[in-house]
Structure formats: C-alpha cells, structure tokens
Scaffold this motif. Structure first.
Motif, PDB file in Angstrom:
ATOM      1  N   GLU A  39       2.941  28.789  28.575  1.00 45.70           N
ATOM      2  CA  GLU A  39       4.029  29.377  29.365  1.00 45.70           C
ATOM      3  C   GLU A  39       4.283  28.580  30.645  1.00 45.70           C
ATOM      4  O   GLU A  39       5.405  28.548  31.154  1.00 45.70           O
ATOM      5  N   ALA A  40       3.234  27.939  31.156  1.00 47.92           N
ATOM      6  CA  ALA A  40       3.396  27.167  32.403  1.00 47.92           C
ATOM      7  C   ALA A  40       4.043  25.812  32.163  1.00 47.92           C
ATOM      8  O   ALA A  40       4.480  25.156  33.103  1.00 47.92           O
ATOM      9  N   ASN A  41       4.080  25.370  30.909  1.00 49.18           N
ATOM     10  CA  ASN A  41       4.636  24.049  30.600  1.00 49.18           C
ATOM     11  C   ASN A  41       5.847  24.170  29.687  1.00 49.18           C
ATOM     12  O   ASN A  41       5.932  23.538  28.636  1.00 49.18           O
ATOM     13  N   PHE A  42       6.762  24.974  30.116  1.00 48.99           N
ATOM     14  CA  PHE A  42       7.924  25.239  29.271  1.00 48.99           C
ATOM     15  C   PHE A  42       8.710  23.964  28.973  1.00 48.99           C
ATOM     16  O   PHE A  42       9.219  23.782  27.873  1.00 48.99           O
ATOM     17  N   GLU A  43       8.822  23.070  29.962  1.00 44.89           N
ATOM     18  CA  GLU A  43       9.586  21.835  29.763  1.00 44.89           C
ATOM     19  C   GLU A  43       9.000  21.014  28.619  1.00 44.89           C
ATOM     20  O   GLU A  43       9.731  20.353  27.878  1.00 44.89           O
ATOM     21  N   ILE A  44       7.697  21.043  28.492  1.00 41.28           N
ATOM     22  CA  ILE A  44       7.045  20.222  27.457  1.00 41.28           C
ATOM     23  C   ILE A  44       7.088  20.902  26.100  1.00 41.28           C
ATOM     24  O   ILE A  44       7.390  20.281  25.090  1.00 41.28           O
ATOM     25  N   VAL A  45       6.799  22.213  26.090  1.00 46.96           N
ATOM     26  CA  VAL A  45       6.698  22.890  24.780  1.00 46.96           C
ATOM     27  C   VAL A  45       8.066  23.045  24.118  1.00 46.96           C
ATOM     28  O   VAL A  45       8.139  23.301  22.907  1.00 46.96           O
ATOM     29  N   ASP A  46       9.126  22.891  24.878  1.00 45.10           N
ATOM     30  CA  ASP A  46      10.460  22.874  24.261  1.00 45.10           C
ATOM     31  C   ASP A  46      10.647  21.499  23.639  1.00 45.10           C
ATOM     32  O   ASP A  46      11.370  20.642  24.144  1.00 45.10           O
ATOM     33  N   ILE A  47       9.988  21.293  22.518  1.00 46.53           N
ATOM     34  CA  ILE A  47       9.864  19.978  21.909  1.00 46.53           C
ATOM     35  C   ILE A  47      11.219  19.369  21.569  1.00 46.53           C
ATOM     36  O   ILE A  47      11.439  18.170  21.742  1.00 46.53           O
ATOM     37  N   ASN A  48      12.143  20.173  21.082  1.00 47.77           N
ATOM     38  CA  ASN A  48      13.440  19.617  20.668  1.00 47.77           C
ATOM     39  C   ASN A  48      14.475  19.641  21.791  1.00 47.77           C
ATOM     40  O   ASN A  48      15.640  19.340  21.552  1.00 47.77           O
ATOM     41  N   ASP A  88      10.630  24.892  17.599  1.00 42.54           N
ATOM     42  CA  ASP A  88       9.776  23.913  18.289  1.00 42.54           C
ATOM     43  C   ASP A  88       8.442  23.768  17.571  1.00 42.54           C
ATOM     44  O   ASP A  88       7.904  22.660  17.448  1.00 42.54           O
ATOM     45  N   CYS A  89       7.923  24.892  17.077  1.00 41.17           N
ATOM     46  CA  CYS A  89       6.673  24.830  16.285  1.00 41.17           C
ATOM     47  C   CYS A  89       6.890  23.959  15.056  1.00 41.17           C
ATOM     48  O   CYS A  89       6.056  23.117  14.713  1.00 41.17           O
ATOM     49  N   TYR A  90       8.025  24.180  14.413  1.00 43.75           N
ATOM     50  CA  TYR A  90       8.314  23.456  13.183  1.00 43.75           C
ATOM     51  C   TYR A  90       8.462  21.947  13.462  1.00 43.75           C
ATOM     52  O   TYR A  90       7.937  21.107  12.720  1.00 43.75           O
ATOM     53  N   ASP A  91       9.162  21.618  14.533  1.00 42.01           N
ATOM     54  CA  ASP A  91       9.338  20.203  14.883  1.00 42.01           C
ATOM     55  C   ASP A  91       7.987  19.559  15.189  1.00 42.01           C
ATOM     56  O   ASP A  91       7.716  18.429  14.765  1.00 42.01           O
ATOM     57  N   LEU A  92       7.171  20.286  15.934  1.00 40.26           N
ATOM     58  CA  LEU A  92       5.846  19.740  16.268  1.00 40.26           C
ATOM     59  C   LEU A  92       5.005  19.584  14.999  1.00 40.26           C
ATOM     60  O   LEU A  92       4.283  18.588  14.827  1.00 40.26           O
ATOM     61  N   PHE A  93       5.130  20.570  14.115  1.00 36.57           N
ATOM     62  CA  PHE A  93       4.407  20.506  12.834  1.00 36.57           C
ATOM     63  C   PHE A  93       4.848  19.278  12.033  1.00 36.57           C
ATOM     64  O   PHE A  93       4.022  18.541  11.474  1.00 36.57           O
ATOM     65  N   CYS A  94       6.161  19.062  11.990  1.00 34.92           N
ATOM     66  CA  CYS A  94       6.685  17.934  11.212  1.00 34.92           C
ATOM     67  C   CYS A  94       6.211  16.604  11.795  1.00 34.92           C
ATOM     68  O   CYS A  94       5.805  15.696  11.060  1.00 34.92           O
ATOM     69  N   TYR A  95       6.249  16.497  13.109  1.00 34.65           N
ATOM     70  CA  TYR A  95       5.799  15.249  13.735  1.00 34.65           C
ATOM     71  C   TYR A  95       4.313  15.017  13.443  1.00 34.65           C
ATOM     72  O   TYR A  95       3.914  13.903  13.078  1.00 34.65           O
ATOM     73  N   SER A  96       3.528  16.064  13.583  1.00 37.78           N
ATOM     74  CA  SER A  96       2.081  15.916  13.378  1.00 37.78           C
ATOM     75  C   SER A  96       1.741  15.578  11.933  1.00 37.78           C
ATOM     76  O   SER A  96       0.703  14.996  11.655  1.00 37.78           O
TER      77      SER A  96
END
Lengths: 655, 152
Positions: free
Chosen positions: A221-230, A239-247
């Motif tokens: 929650e403190a790093n909203f700028e980063i966790v908004d991956i797309n 964003d979870c899905y994008d991070l999953f795909c990249y990983s």
C-alpha cells in the motif's frame, strides 16, 4: 369489564398443550434468519444509488417548487380561480338551483348577475347556455371542490330561459398537492433505501495469513506507484496478471516490461535477485483475496487477455496458469467461502442435503457424517461403526462436494458449510459442544463423530469463543503483562479507545458500553458509542495480539490499564501492573463477601468479567445466590453494579 | 409492530383448536400459518402482522373444516358436539358463553384469551373500532346478565 370477570372468562377456556412447539420454533428461527439474510442480498451499490437518486429527486423538486414563480398562463396561484364577468343588463337575478335526478339538495340562491369565466388548460371558457336545468348546484357540491376529475361542470338554472354552466379545471388547483406528493414519495423512497444498504454488510470470517504478512501488505500500500505495474492509474488484479506474465516469460507490454526491469522483478528461473518480498504476484494475489475477498472474476480465465510465451515454446495459456495460481492461493487462505456463499444464494448449490426443505444444522450433521464415512471407508478404520444415512442424502452430499470443489478448487467444504450455516441461520452456542450432537447422533455411533470441531475452530479463529465462552485468567495475565511492558517501552500506544487523547475514566466507561453491546448483539449503529469510537475498538484495539480487536481480553486490558493510570496517586506500588503478586491483599481483608463469583476458590479477573457479563445480559449469564452475594463487594449490600467489577479489578491491582 | 412467534404460537393454536376441535390438526394448521407468514415477507413491514396471522389461520381453518366435512367419519372420531364442555371449564360462565353466537364466542376468545387488540379485531371482522367496542360491550353485558342469572 372488571378484572374478576375477565379472569373468569380467561379461566373458563381450557386448551390442550401443544406437542411440537419447541421443534417448530427452532425451525422458524432458522427460516426467519434466512428471510432476513435474503433481504440483505440487494447489492449495496444499488441501494445507495436508489437512495441517492430518490434524495436528488426530492431536493430537485423542492428547489423547483421554491424557485418557479409561475408555470404558465394556467397557473393562477396569485389570482382567484373563478373570474366573474358581468353580462346582460347588469341586474342581479336571484336564482334557485334545481334538483336533478330526483335527488334532494338544499335550495341555494345564487346571484347570477355575472357569468363565471373559468381558466382551463387550453383557454378561457365562458359558457352560457340556454335550456333546462340539469343538475343542482348543491346536489353535487363535492364536484366543484374536491373532485379528482379534470373538469367540474355545474349548471345552474337561472329560473328564466337560460342556464349557466361553470366548467372548472382541477388541474391547476392541485399544483401544490402534486408537487408535494412527489416530493414526499421521493423522500420516503430515499429514507427506505438507506437502512437497507447498511444491513448488507458482509465480512470474510476467516483468513490464514503468514506471520508478518500484514507488513508486506503495508509495503504494497505504501508503494502504490510501483505496484501499479501497467501504469494505468489503478492497482488491481490486472497488475497481478501483468506481473505474473512477466515473471513467467509471457508477453507483456513495453510499459510493464520496462517497469519490471527498473525495479528488478525476478523471473521464475532467476537464482539470485534483490526484489523486495512484496513485489511478487503471489503477494499481490493474496493481497486482493484478503482485502477484497474472493470475487468470481478473479477465478475466470476470461477476465485475463490472451498471452503467449516470449521464447516461443509451447506453454499453457497465461490466463489458465494465472487462474491456477489464484486458486492455489485461495486454497491456502481458505478464501473460497464467498464463492460458496454466492453459489448458495444463486441456487447453484443446494446445502439442504437431507432435502427436508430447510437448510439447518441437521444438513451439516448429515454432510459431516457422510464425509466422515467416506474418508473412513477409504482407510483402515479399525473399529469404526458408520452411522448410515439415507442413500439419497449420501448422493446429494457427494454431488454437493463435487460441485463445491469445481467452484473453489479446494477441500474446505466442511468449514464453508459451517460458515454458511452461521451466515444464514442463527448462531447457537451449543453447536460448539459435543453434548449437543450426542443427543442427535445415536449412542453406538456418536463417539465416532465430532461435528462440533468445525464450530470450535470457527469460534477460536474469529474470537467468538472469547466473547461467549471462556475467559482464561492465565492468558490474560500474560498478555496484560506484555502489553504494559510494550507501552512503557513506547513500542505500543496506550489504550485511548475513545480517541480523546487522554487515558481516563471515560475510556473505562467506553469499554464497558462496548462490552455490553457485544454481549447483547448490538452493532455500531445500535450502540450508544460514537461510530468512530466503535470502529476504533473493533479495528485498532487488538492489545493482546490475538488477531481480534475488541475481544474480552482487549476490554479487560483497557480497564486494568485505566485503573492503574488513574489510580497511581493512591498507590505506592510504583506503577506495578503485575497484580498477581498483590493477591494476598484481598485475602487479608476482613469481609465475608469474597468476590469469588465463579466459585473457583480464587478471586481473579474472571470474576470481574462474570459480573460484567451478568450486568450486560442477565438472562444469558445467570448467577447463583451465593455468587451474587460474593459479587457484591462494593457498597453496603446495594446489589450488583459496575462498581463491584471495578472494585475487584482495583483490589487485584492493590489500588 | 413485530410479532413474537413464541408468544403467538399458543394463541394461534388456541384459535385453530377452537375452530376445528382437533389437537393434531390444530397444531398442523398453526405451524402452516406461521410458515406462510414467514414466507410472505412483504407483509411484515406493513404493521399488520397480527391481522395477517389471524387471517391466514382463519382461512386455513375454513379450508380444513370444508375438507373435514367431505372426509368419511372414522370410528374413533368424536362427534364434536360437546367440545365446548371440554373447552369451557367454568360451568356457570361456560353455560353463559355457550348461549352466545359462534361469532360472539370467537370474539370473546380472541379479545380476552388471546388478548388481540380492538384495532386488529375490528380489521378482522371488517367493522369500525367503535362498532367492535360496542359489540364487545354488548356481549359482555349479556354474558354478565346470563352469568348472574345462572348463579342466582
């Protein structure tokens, strides 16, 4: 009717006793609770929207009514409705009204020296007709004033050769009535919608987080700028899905790839990486499952766009893989309950496994027995003697199990069954007691089944047990001691539960009120406490760190801390909080009222808790005469009150 | 006004029993009344739950009564003629009550045994509150007169 007569009449009637009252009342309670639950199913958004729309309409109408000075030429608010115009020779002609259709009517003399001109919706109409009289003016007097018809027509006999017909439109006369009626309707509609919304609250009853995982979520929650991956401005499942795909080497957009590289997101084959623990799709998934609850779209591969692997090798579709990962985390968190609950509400699954038309505790028992029988049949069960259920019930249980597994991809249906039961039927404390089931499951079989364990588990994990069942003094001693040390060291804040910035008697009293509310089943809206205080207690007051804020331990910690804080001036104990060491003081007192309310031979916090429980809900927490006597430690035999509990607490603290 | 089912269960049972004079059937009808009541939630917010309860019970009893008339009499079935003797224990007052019409007896039962408010009674019988009050007063006057007559 005098009382003797009334009593005699009452006693004259004698009726037989009912046979099945209690059984029926139990079932009626279940039906009633389910009916209440059904009412809660209207979506909150819909209710709030309805309320807002209705209120908006009401306000609009009100403003409209105030500001619009004149609607049209037909609006004669500032003018008389009937305008008279002098006709003829100006002489007054007394006229007596006729009687129509043989009906009686009071003879009225009217002066028709003028012709009445009435405004209608289209134009002004003045009608003077010649002919015979039709209706008497007095015979249908209501037609000229209160009729709902668009026009009222009255014809008077002038006594000569003419008749004057008065046509009056009622449309404009009801101007205020219609607008005020619409306003009132909108206001009532809005008022009705608001309480429905407040009753639709739902909370996931149970989660299984890793220790320290709340810190991980705080980092997310403190790093909203980063966790908004797309970089779409929202942090959501995409964003979870994008991070999953990249990983997992699936195709991603340039934005996502760039951001992942920038923050060093690791891929599954990376051996070493410095990625922070919160920047992983697993934690993202768990975050959403816990914070937002399991939503059907999380588990639908149609919600995720098609992606291929970047290295060109054959691999399952990214969406399928991702949904599997979501199911896996959901399984670990036991987060599938909302899906089961929704499936039950939508009639996708039928929890009434015994098909008696009612979802109740008997269905749970049948399901539990069938499941136990099935698992025992697959292993060497030794001396196990199964309690056979009807074939149809077994079949329905098996169907339910497969349907539920298809929905949640986990094996927690026994737990979900209990949660469903607790959500849709009233909770009864005996559900968590083995003796209750011994009276239902026949003697030779009862020892092989323990259906109460899922209720015990539920009570334990949700804190219900601590509210309703037991207060463990040793547990309290330990957590109170630890809490005081933490506060003294500045690691934790003092129990300012009413948020007024000071620790004083008001905190003690607020905790008392909250305790009474909990024991009597009152919620924030029904409590005398301000909602912000209530919310603070239920969310920020987990002083014993058991995961439940506002349980009986938190209340007792608050009260004891306040007593220490406010009683320091009277005590030479140097702020000692270990009241166990001061127990001897109580026994040295020369009083026959020991304070041992629960009769366990000791005076401790459990006795104070029992007094508070008794005062909050005397029907539920009953005391024997000797317990009442021993409990009345304060005052001069003035009966039990909160001062008695407070006195015991003070004595334990040697204050 | 919300109805407490626990309180009303016995009262509805008495009403049904008074109507059809069969304990088992009366209890069945009582339970059926409450089930129908619980299933029809839209009536709960109208503030006329008691009225609704008695209306359902009355209709169910009427249906059961008509069905009973078409059934064949079994050997152990009582003829039902002396049910008042069974229900009414006070002989003198019982005789006075028995002289009342069926509707009057029912009103007495509802008003003084089941303690149904006058407002609900008036709605059940389709009369005004004032008329219902007058009816009850007249019934009581007659009852008192007969009661004193039989005692004297």
């Amino acid at each position: 009717m005098n009382k003797r007569m009334k009593k005699a009449v009452q006693e004259s009637f004698r009726f037989p006793e009912t046979k099945h009252k209690n059984e029926f009342l139990m079932q009626a309670e279940v039906i009633s609770a389910q009916e209440m639950q059904r009412k809660k199913r209207y979506p909150v958004v819909f209710r709030l929207s309805a309320a807002a729309a209705a209120c908006g309409m009401a306000v609009g109408l009100w403003a409209h009514l105030d500001n619009r000075s004149k609607l049209s030429e037909n609006d004669f608010r500032d003018e008389p409705a009937i305008v008279t115009t002098t006709v003829g020779n100006g002489e007054n002609q007394p006229v007596t009204t006729a009687i129509g259709n043989g009906e009686t009517a009071s003879a009225t003399t009217v002066n028709v020296s003028a012709v009445t001109t009435v405004r209608t919706a289209a134009a002004k109409t003045t009608t003077v007709t010649s002919g015979q009289a039709l209706t008497a003016l007095g015979a249908r007097s209501r037609s000229t004033t209160a009729s709902r018809s668009d026009h009222s027509s009255v014809t008077t006999n002038t006594g000569s050769n003419s008749a004057a017909e008065y046509t009056i439109t009622n449309e404009e006369k009801t101007y205020y009535m219609k607008h005020l009626g619409a306003f009132t309707s909108a206001f009532v509609m809005g008022g009705n919608a608001i309480p429905m919304a407040s009753a639709a609250e739902y909370k996931l009853p149970y989660t299984r987080m890793y220790s320290g995982e709340s810190d991980v979520f705080a980092d997310i929650e403190a790093n909203f700028e980063i966790v908004d991956i797309n970089d779409d401005g929202f942090f959501n499942m995409r964003d979870c899905y994008d991070l999953f795909c990249y990983s997992n080497y699936y195709e991603v957009s340039d934005t996502v790839a760039k951001k992942c590289r920038k923050y060093g997101v690791s891929k599954i084959d990376d051996e070493e990486n410095d990625t922070p623990s919160w920047l992983s799709y697993t934690e993202f998934i768990r975050y959403f499952l816990i914070k937002e609850g399991a939503k059907p779209e999380f588990f639908s591969n149609e919600s995720q766009p098609y992606r291929e692997t970047v290295n060109g090798t054959y691999a399952p579709f990214a969406s399928d893989m991702f949904v599997s990962a979501v199911f896996s985390e959901s399984d670990h968190l036991m987060a599938g309950y909302p899906l089961i609950s929704a499936a039950y509400r939508n009639n996708r699954i039928d929890l009434d496994v015994n098909a008696d038309g009612l979802f109740d505790i008997n269905d749970y028992i049948d399901y539990f027995v069938c499941t136990t029988n099935l698992s025992k049949s697959k292993q060497d069960s030794g001396e196990f003697i199964p309690w056979e259920r009807p074939e149809t019930t077994v079949q329905r249980c098996n169907e339910l199990r497969s349907e539920a597994e298809a929905i949640t991809h986990d094996n927690w249906l026994e737990n979900y069954f209990v949660w469903c039961l607790l959500e849709y039927t009233p909770f009864r404390t005996e559900y968590a007691e083995a003796s209750y089931y011994n009276s239902i499951i026949p003697e030779p079989y009862s020892k092989y089944y323990s259906p109460e364990r899922y209720f015990e588990e539920y009570c334990e994990t949700t804190g219900i047990e601590e509210y309703l069942f037991t207060f463990n003094t040793q547990k309290f001693n330990s957590c109170f001691d630890e809490y005081c040390k933490d506060v003294a060291a500045g690691r934790r804040s003092a129990p300012d539960i009413n948020l007024d910035g000071v620790i004083d008697r008001k905190d003690y009293e607020a905790s008392d009120i909250y305790f009474g509310d909990i024991l009597n089943g009152r919620n924030a809206s029904q409590s005398d406490l301000p909602s912000r205080v209530w919310n603070n207690i239920t969310s920020n007051c987990d002083f014993n760190n058991n995961g439940t804020s506002g349980d009986v331990y938190d209340i007792m910690i608050t009260q004891m801390y306040v007593l220490i804080k406010t009683g320091e001036s009277n005590s030479n104990s140097g702020g000692s909080y270990n009241y166990d060491s001061n127990m001897g003081a109580l026994w040295d007192m020369n009083t026959s009222r020991s304070g041992d309310v629960n009769g366990d031979g000791e005076v401790d916090m459990a006795d104070a808790v029992l007094i508070m429980q008794y005062l909050a809900n005397p029907d539920k927490y009953q005391l024997t005469d000797s317990a009442m006597y021993n409990a009345d430690v304060e005052g001069d035999c003035d009966g039990l009150n909160l001062n008695d509990a407070s006195t015991i607490q003070r004595r334990l603290l040697d204050l | 006004m919300s109805v407490d089912i626990k309180d009303q269960y016995d009262k509805i049972f008495r009403y049904c029993y008074y109507k059809i004079h069969d304990r088992d059937k009366a209890e069945d009808l009582t339970q059926e009344t409450f089930l129908r009541f619980l299933e029809s939630s839209h009536y709960h917010d109208m503030g006329k739950e008691l009225h609704y309860l008695y209306t359902i019970a009355g209709n169910l009893c009427a249906d059961a009564y008509h069905r009973k008339k078409t059934e064949e009499l079994s050997e152990d079935m009582s003829d039902g003629k002396d049910y008042e003797d069974f229900i009414l224990t006070n002989v003198a007052l019982g005789n006075a009550i028995k002289k009342l019409t069926a509707e009057e007896q029912e009103i007495i039962l509802l008003r003084y045994v089941n303690e149904v408010p006058i407002g609900v009674l008036s709605e059940l019988y389709g009369v005004s509150r004032f008329k219902m009050s007058r009816m009850i007063k007249q019934i009581l006057t007659r009852l008192k007169k007969d009661f004193k007559g039989s005692e004297g």
